[in-house]
Write an enzyme that holds these catalytic residues in place. Structure first.
Site, PDB file in Angstrom:
ATOM      1  N   VAL A   1       0.872  -1.172   0.000  1.00  0.00           N
ATOM      2  CA  VAL A   1       0.000   0.000   0.000  1.00  0.00           C
ATOM      3  C   VAL A   1       0.904   1.215   0.000  1.00  0.00           C
ATOM      4  CG1 VAL A   1      -2.014  -1.085   1.098  1.00  0.00           C
ATOM      5  CG2 VAL A   1      -0.224  -0.067   2.522  1.00  0.00           C
ATOM      6  N   SER A   2       0.362   2.362  -0.403  1.00  0.00           N
ATOM      7  CA  SER A   2       1.196   3.551  -0.595  1.00  0.00           C
ATOM      8  C   SER A   2       1.468   4.343   0.675  1.00  0.00           C
ATOM      9  CB  SER A   2       0.541   4.481  -1.615  1.00  0.00           C
ATOM     10  OG  SER A   2       0.431   3.826  -2.853  1.00  0.00           O
ATOM     11  N   THR A   3       0.542   4.311   1.629  1.00  0.00           N
ATOM     12  CA  THR A   3       0.718   5.140   2.822  1.00  0.00           C
ATOM     13  C   THR A   3       0.573   4.304   4.085  1.00  0.00           C
ATOM     14  OG1 THR A   3      -1.631   5.731   2.908  1.00  0.00           O
ATOM     15  CG2 THR A   3      -0.180   7.196   1.660  1.00  0.00           C
TER      16      THR A   3
END
Length: 184
Positions: A9-11
């Protein structure tokens, strides 16, 4: 012949649980997960660990190709490396299986669209920043250089290198500040 899973996931506030569950269901014996941007593979330690560790006959499984890479270049580099090692790539939510010609073609098309999406997002961000600047809302980063202090130290005969050291800033910042004062 092992089946490895990779989740991303990005964050840090996003959850990996759904991806991890899908990878377990797909038969992954080892799952590596991380919370990092997918723009480049450079800083993704978990992915790089998998890429180093996998051997001929292994499979790498992701839920979607955009979890693996967000640019065509990175995706192609990863796929090329996997191919050299004799590792196949599969996605649980997309018809990707690099052991077949159709799977390879579909992977390439998805890579193009992932990069296109990233570029669109970047363009929208830049448009938003430009609009905010025109309204006077976006001012950029606040300056952290004290120009008055630089001028005071310089008037005492202290050189730019020593000023930079005393103020814990770059020497170029000192020269820039002095140049701005001289031109105004």
């Amino acid at each position: 012949m092992a089946i490895y899973g990779y989740a991303r996931v990005s964050t840090i506030d996003q959850d990996l649980a759904i991806q991890e569950a899908a990878l377990k269901t797909a038969g992954c014996t080892v799952i590596r997960a991380e919370k990092k941007s997918g723009s480049t593979k450079q800083d993704r330690k978990e992915l790089n660990t998998l890429l180093e560790f996998m051997r001929d006959g292994d499979s790498l499984v992701v839920t979607r190709v955009d979890r693996l890479a967000r640019s065509v270049g990175d995706l192609q580099d990863i796929v090329r490396l996997l191919k050299q090692k004799g590792v196949t790539l599969k996605a649980t939510e997309q018809p990707i299986d690099t052991s077949s010609a159709a799977g390879k073609a579909f992977l390439d098309m998805l890579g193009v669209f992932a990069e296109f999406e990233t570029n669109l997002r970047r363009e929208r961000q830049m448009e938003g920043i430009a609009a905010a600047k025109s309204r006077g809302v976006y001012k950029g980063r606040k300056p952290h250089v004290d120009v008055a202090e630089i001028c005071r130290l310089r008037s005492e005969g202290i050189g730019p290198t020593d000023i930079a050291k005393r103020l814990s800033i770059g020497r170029a910042s000192v020269y820039r500040a002095l140049r701005e004062v001289a031109s105004s």
